[in-house]
Design a protein around this motif. Structure first.
Motif, PDB file in Angstrom:
ATOM      1  N   ASP A  81       0.833  -1.204   0.000  1.00 42.68           N
ATOM      2  CA  ASP A  81       0.000   0.000   0.000  1.00 42.68           C
ATOM      3  C   ASP A  81       0.872   1.260   0.000  1.00 42.68           C
ATOM      4  O   ASP A  81       0.572   2.237  -0.707  1.00 42.68           O
ATOM      5  CB  ASP A  81      -0.920   0.013   1.222  1.00 42.68           C
ATOM      6  CG  ASP A  81      -2.003  -1.047   1.137  1.00 42.68           C
ATOM      7  OD1 ASP A  81      -2.301  -1.492   0.007  1.00 42.68           O
ATOM      8  OD2 ASP A  81      -2.537  -1.432   2.191  1.00 42.68           O
ATOM      9  N   SER A  85       1.186   4.341  -2.989  1.00 42.20           N
ATOM     10  CA  SER A  85       1.046   5.777  -2.723  1.00 42.20           C
ATOM     11  C   SER A  85       2.315   6.526  -3.094  1.00 42.20           C
ATOM     12  O   SER A  85       2.256   7.666  -3.579  1.00 42.20           O
ATOM     13  CB  SER A  85       0.696   6.015  -1.255  1.00 42.20           C
ATOM     14  OG  SER A  85       1.746   5.626  -0.397  1.00 42.20           O
ATOM     15  N   GLU A 103     -10.002   8.025   0.179  1.00 42.09           N
ATOM     16  CA  GLU A 103      -9.417   8.361   1.474  1.00 42.09           C
ATOM     17  C   GLU A 103      -9.860   9.753   1.923  1.00 42.09           C
ATOM     18  O   GLU A 103      -9.590  10.755   1.255  1.00 42.09           O
ATOM     19  CB  GLU A 103      -7.885   8.323   1.399  1.00 42.09           C
ATOM     20  CG  GLU A 103      -7.204   8.491   2.732  1.00 42.09           C
ATOM     21  CD  GLU A 103      -7.675   7.459   3.751  1.00 42.09           C
ATOM     22  OE1 GLU A 103      -8.076   7.877   4.851  1.00 42.09           O
ATOM     23  OE2 GLU A 103      -7.653   6.250   3.438  1.00 42.09           O
ATOM     24  N   LEU A 113      -1.372   6.344   6.492  1.00 36.58           N
ATOM     25  CA  LEU A 113      -0.882   6.545   5.127  1.00 36.58           C
ATOM     26  C   LEU A 113       0.261   7.560   5.176  1.00 36.58           C
ATOM     27  O   LEU A 113       0.014   8.777   5.149  1.00 36.58           O
ATOM     28  CB  LEU A 113      -2.005   7.044   4.222  1.00 36.58           C
ATOM     29  CG  LEU A 113      -3.159   6.064   3.999  1.00 36.58           C
ATOM     30  CD1 LEU A 113      -4.325   6.754   3.316  1.00 36.58           C
ATOM     31  CD2 LEU A 113      -2.702   4.867   3.173  1.00 36.58           C
ATOM     32  N   LEU A 116       0.237  10.566   2.598  1.00 37.48           N
ATOM     33  CA  LEU A 116      -1.025  11.206   2.259  1.00 37.48           C
ATOM     34  C   LEU A 116      -0.843  12.709   2.048  1.00 37.48           C
ATOM     35  O   LEU A 116      -1.487  13.326   1.192  1.00 37.48           O
ATOM     36  CB  LEU A 116      -2.058  10.969   3.372  1.00 37.48           C
ATOM     37  CG  LEU A 116      -3.417  11.648   3.208  1.00 37.48           C
ATOM     38  CD1 LEU A 116      -4.116  11.141   1.950  1.00 37.48           C
ATOM     39  CD2 LEU A 116      -4.291  11.408   4.436  1.00 37.48           C
TER      40      LEU A 116
END
Length: 348
Positions: A81, A85, A103, A113, A116
């Motif tokens: 994951d 990203s 998200e 995350l 993010l």
């Protein structure tokens, strides 16, 4: 957490991104418009090279450091994951990636995350790539109507943001079309300042300071009253943006805001702010993922973020901004090398 009357003082801290966009638009707009007006042309290559010097070396370094750490400490699924990203981040599409996976920024899940926060960097980079071309076309086709056309684009973007905030709130938060009006507001301010050779100043010092105070208070109230349940950006975002515009227009050398921002601590924090922006979110996110729970963990993580920011500022940021120390050829070789390493790491 700091609170006032039982409410968290920085409940609307995410508004800082909107303020960042208008300031970024003002600074970048000043560079582009000054070059167009002084030389009659614009070097897109030089512009992007300057942005690369400013943004990519430290970003790629921190990504690579995070990948190395994650490889040893994260579970396989978490690492996959993270890799997805990061791939979206280095390709400047993380805003659409996080929008695609649904998200919600500032939700509990968002703490897990580590990258993010790069969504805002992706928005800015997309703007850097697309809008200079539009600015040059407008300038050459209709210089007299430059602001009018920019304002028309701003209005379309604002109306799009209002519509999307109701119908597509997650996409609205992350997308460039929804954020363009914030950046363009800064560009229009820059154009006005350059055209008029400075903003008009109010001679009465008391009135000028009261206007500045009103702008400053509008920003503080936004931080206090705004919350994650508000569908932003939309018309409420005008409050902090107009407050920021007031500070840009009326702040000078002799007002309390300028004096506050000019003290040594604030200047130093400004110097390391980009590194601090890049480091703080992964550090806190990894602490959530690894379930750090020792005493005063937040203070230690903040201190760690600041120390790492200072190191990367002096070792990476500052040298790579200096063309005399790092030539364009060496810059691009370094960026390409890190890019290949990051891509390879993500596909391990």
């Amino acid at each position: 957490d700091l609170s006032f009357f039982g409410k968290y003082l920085f409940n609307g801290g995410f508004i800082g991104v909107d303020i960042f966009f208008i300031i970024s638009g003002y600074l970048i707009g000043s560079i582009i418009i000054n070059e167009l007006k002084s030389t009659g042309k614009f070097s897109y290559k030089n512009f992007l090279t300057r942005r690369v010097r400013r943004i990519l070396p430290v970003l790629f370094f921190i990504i690579l450091a995070s990948l190395t750490f994650s490889y040893f400490y994260l579970l396989p699924n978490d690492f996959v994951d993270l890799s997805k990203s990061i791939l979206s981040s280095v390709l400047f599409g993380s805003n659409y990636y996080f929008s695609f996976i649904g998200e919600v920024y500032d939700a509990i899940e968002s703490k897990y995350l580590p990258f993010l926060h790069t969504w805002s960097l992706s928005v800015e980079e997309q703007f850097y790539i697309i809008f200079p071309i539009i600015f040059v076309l407008i300038f050459r086709i209709s210089n007299k109507n430059f602001v009018t056309i920019l304002f028309f684009i701003l209005l379309i973007s604002f109306l799009f943001a209002y519509y999307s905030s109701i119908n597509y709130p997650i996409y609205n938060f992350y997308s460039l079309p929804s954020r363009a009006w914030e950046i363009l507001l800064g560009v229009i301010l820059a154009h006005y300042e350059i055209k008029k050779r400075g903003f008009p100043k109010i001679k009465n010092k008391l009135i000028n300071n009261l206007i500045i105070l009103a702008g400053f208070i509008s920003i503080l109230l936004s931080f206090y009253f705004f919350n994650e349940d508000m569908l932003l950006p939309s018309y409420p975002t005008l409050i902090p943006l107009l407050g920021t515009s007031i500070l840009i227009v009326y702040a000078g050398n002799d007002d309390f805001v300028t004096k506050f921002l000019s003290n040594k601590i604030m200047v130093f924090l400004g110097l390391i702010s980009y590194s601090l922006y890049l480091w703080h979110y992964p550090i806190f996110s990894f602490s959530y993922i690894l379930e750090f729970s020792y005493e005063n963990v937040s203070r230690r993580l903040i201190l760690c973020s600041i120390l790492l920011s200072i190191i990367t500022y002096f070792i990476i940021e500052k040298p790579f901004r200096d063309k005399k120390k790092i030539s364009n050829k060496l810059l691009w070789s370094f960026i390409l090398c890190l890019f290949v390493m990051i891509i390879s790491f993500c596909f391990l």
